[in-house]
Motif scaffolding. Structure first.
Motif, PDB file in Angstrom:
ATOM      1  N   GLU A   1       0.831  -1.212   0.000  1.00 28.23           N
ATOM      2  CA  GLU A   1       0.000   0.000   0.000  1.00 28.23           C
ATOM      3  C   GLU A   1       0.862   1.258   0.000  1.00 28.23           C
ATOM      4  OE1 GLU A   1      -0.347  -2.548   2.072  1.00 28.23           O
ATOM      5  OE2 GLU A   1      -2.155  -3.455   1.179  1.00 28.23           O
ATOM      6  N   GLY A   2       1.951   1.247   0.774  1.00 30.99           N
ATOM      7  CA  GLY A   2       2.835   2.393   0.783  1.00 30.99           C
ATOM      8  C   GLY A   2       3.511   2.607  -0.559  1.00 30.99           C
ATOM      9  N   ALA A   3       3.960   1.511  -1.191  1.00 23.57           N
ATOM     10  CA  ALA A   3       4.591   1.620  -2.510  1.00 23.57           C
ATOM     11  C   ALA A   3       3.605   2.146  -3.540  1.00 23.57           C
ATOM     12  CB  ALA A   3       5.129   0.252  -2.940  1.00 23.57           C
ATOM     13  N   ALA A   4       2.368   1.654  -3.497  1.00 24.01           N
ATOM     14  CA  ALA A   4       1.360   2.098  -4.455  1.00 24.01           C
ATOM     15  C   ALA A   4       1.026   3.575  -4.267  1.00 24.01           C
ATOM     16  CB  ALA A   4       0.101   1.249  -4.313  1.00 24.01           C
TER      17      ALA A   4
ATOM     18  N   PRO B   1      10.169   3.934   2.862  1.00 23.00           N
ATOM     19  CA  PRO B   1      11.269   3.056   3.256  1.00 23.00           C
ATOM     20  C   PRO B   1      10.824   1.722   3.846  1.00 23.00           C
ATOM     21  CG  PRO B   1      11.091   4.935   4.754  1.00 23.00           C
ATOM     22  CD  PRO B   1      10.182   5.216   3.608  1.00 23.00           C
ATOM     23  N   LYS B   2       9.552   1.616   4.205  1.00 27.14           N
ATOM     24  CA  LYS B   2       9.041   0.348   4.743  1.00 27.14           C
ATOM     25  C   LYS B   2       8.181  -0.397   3.733  1.00 27.14           C
ATOM     26  CE  LYS B   2       9.078   2.075   9.506  1.00 27.14           C
ATOM     27  NZ  LYS B   2       8.262   2.327  10.726  1.00 27.14           N
ATOM     28  N   ALA B   3       8.408  -0.126   2.447  1.00 30.09           N
ATOM     29  CA  ALA B   3       7.592  -0.756   1.406  1.00 30.09           C
ATOM     30  C   ALA B   3       7.942  -2.218   1.184  1.00 30.09           C
ATOM     31  CB  ALA B   3       7.732   0.012   0.088  1.00 30.09           C
ATOM     32  N   GLY B   4       9.062  -2.687   1.720  1.00 29.08           N
ATOM     33  CA  GLY B   4       9.420  -4.094   1.567  1.00 29.08           C
ATOM     34  C   GLY B   4      10.646  -4.269   0.705  1.00 29.08           C
ATOM     35  N   ALA B   5      11.201  -5.481   0.720  1.00 22.97           N
ATOM     36  CA  ALA B   5      12.451  -5.760   0.020  1.00 22.97           C
ATOM     37  C   ALA B   5      12.280  -5.743  -1.493  1.00 22.97           C
ATOM     38  CB  ALA B   5      13.007  -7.113   0.469  1.00 22.97           C
ATOM     39  N   ASP B   6      11.105  -6.092  -2.005  1.00 23.75           N
ATOM     40  CA  ASP B   6      10.873  -6.135  -3.457  1.00 23.75           C
ATOM     41  C   ASP B   6       9.528  -5.498  -3.766  1.00 23.75           C
ATOM     42  OD1 ASP B   6      10.968  -6.604  -6.136  1.00 23.75           O
ATOM     43  OD2 ASP B   6      11.281  -8.770  -5.980  1.00 23.75           O
ATOM     44  N   PRO B   7       9.427  -4.175  -3.621  1.00 24.96           N
ATOM     45  CA  PRO B   7       8.129  -3.521  -3.798  1.00 24.96           C
ATOM     46  C   PRO B   7       7.600  -3.584  -5.218  1.00 24.96           C
ATOM     47  CG  PRO B   7       9.867  -1.899  -3.548  1.00 24.96           C
ATOM     48  CD  PRO B   7      10.481  -3.222  -3.248  1.00 24.96           C
TER      49      PRO B   7
END
Length: 440
Positions: A39-42, A72-78
């Protein structure tokens, strides 16, 4: 009591350069303004409108770097998360190769149609190769360029691509193929009806809709912008932009803005005006006009392809930073290094400026982030004109602490456990020793 509210804005406003920089930084999602996970990446992707893809990997690639800067907390492979079902992003072209929000698909149709009718300006595809690769993908499913043997002969583009690769790229740019994903950073091509969600809106937008979309992107990602900054390096859907701007100014959803520049004699922000007329929303002007709440100083290591810096003319106008990425420049002619990363600094008064350029390389095997050269020549732009005058030494101490903290974050993002600092140029006495001590 703070500055007066801008409830009754006139048709044209005047703002300080410091306010203009705050609007631009905040619109671009800095400081990090988005949540965790998919959700953060989107949310970050929708705000920015696109994430430029680049082949250079001396540090994490541009699209991942830009996402990390905002979420920065979007994950290792956003990116994989955004491509997973239900798909939220696709790869195509904005000002360059990019990941785009899925809702941008219909606004890519004009470019696809232009390339189908006129061809691509960079290469010419052989029709036999086009038919061959399209037929194979239709029958066999997703394929990469390396899946094609080369018994064919045909014209090659300026990259000296083999005919199948030229055909694949033509079909991709013209919309006959889509990129399903990347594997080992190589594109995996497939038919759009298989690679993209069913029910995807593929209605060709009207010229008015295209112009409105360009302006919407500028409002979202730029915050403050001139007419020539709205559709950076784009060729399609531009005809109605002037009418769209005029309509929005007349209805009050955009305001014409002049940015005050300092007089050369005094350094005051109340001096002469310069540069083009810009536009911003009343909400952006109100937010940036409020006095900041004395935030902690913060540095941001950005990609050379970051949305805040990619339009180098805008970067120079707004932030006074004149630089180009020099990876394609002969080593002897480089001013700042192979892959210098712009370092943005927000001081304790909430003012933004570029303070340094850091030529970085991640040694992934040794788990070291190397700063081969740190150039502080841009440091004078770090304090926005109009900010309270302070001694340079104080500002440098603030920057050293904030930069060391950001380097720790950036090193971890690149899989590094420590930072090695090489040559430092343009620093006042004591800065280099202070920074090295902080990094140690």
């Amino acid at each position: 009591s703070g500055p007066p509210a801008l409830h009754s804005l006139s048709m044209k406003e005047s703002v300080s350069l410091g306010t203009a920089r705050r609007i631009a930084a905040w619109a671009s999602g800095l400081p990090p303004a988005f949540g965790s996970g998919r959700e953060g990446a989107a949310a970050a992707l929708r705000r920015l409108g696109s994430l430029q893809i680049d082949t250079i990997s001396v540090v994490e690639r541009a699209h991942l770097h830009v996402l990390w800067s905002r979420a920065p907390k979007a994950g290792a492979d956003p990116i994989a998360a955004l491509e997973a079902e239900p798909r939220l992003a696709f790869e195509y072209w904005s000002h360059a190769a990019a990941y785009l929000p899925l809702e941008e698909y219909r606004f890519s149709l004009s470019r696809m149609e232009r390339i189908r009718s006129q061809g691509h300006e960079w290469f010419r595809a052989d029709q036999g190769a086009v038919d061959y690769v399209l037929g194979r993908i239709a029958a066999e499913g997703p394929l990469r360029a390396q899946d094609f043997a080369e018994p064919m002969k045909g014209p090659r583009g300026w990259w000296d691509w083999k005919p199948a690769k030229v055909a694949l790229e033509y079909l991709f740019h013209s919309g006959a193929l889509a990129v399903a994903t990347r594997r080992g950073f190589q594109k995996v091509y497939d038919l759009p009806e298989r690679a993209l969600p069913s029910g995807l809106d593929s209605r060709r937008p009207s010229p008015g809709e295209e112009a409105a979309r360009h302006v919407d992107r500028a409002v979202s990602a730029l915050g403050l912008f001139s007419r020539d900054e709205i559709a950076y390096l784009r060729k399609d859907g531009l005809a109605g932009i002037d009418a769209e701007l005029q309509a929005r100014v007349e209805e009050g959803s955009l305001v014409e803005v002049e940015v005050e520049a300092p007089t050369e004699a005094s350094g005051s922000a109340s001096g002469r005006r310069r540069g083009p007329v810009r536009y911003a929303s009343p909400a952006a002007l109100e937010a940036a006009a409020a006095l900041p709440a004395r935030p902690a100083p913060r540095a941001f290591v950005l990609s050379p392809f970051d949305p805040l810096v990619i339009d180098r003319r805008r970067l120079s106008r707004l932030f006074g930073l004149d630089y180009q990425v020099e990876c394609y420049v002969p080593a002897a002619k480089r001013r700042f290094g192979y892959f210098a990363l712009p370092v943005l600094f927000r001081d304790g008064f909430g003012d933004f400026g570029f303070a340094a350029l850091a030529d970085a390389r991640a040694d992934r095997r040794a788990k070291v982030l190397e700063l081969r050269r740190l150039s502080l020549e841009p440091f004078e732009s770090a304090a926005a004109p109009g900010a309270p005058r302070r001694r340079r030494a104080t500002l440098e101490r603030e920057f050293a602490a904030a930069f060391a903290a950001e380097l720790s974050r950036f090193a971890a993002f690149n899989g590094a456990e420590r930072v090695e600092l090489g040559l430092v140029t343009g620093a006042a006495a004591g800065f280099e020793a202070n920074l090295r001590a902080l990094l140690a």
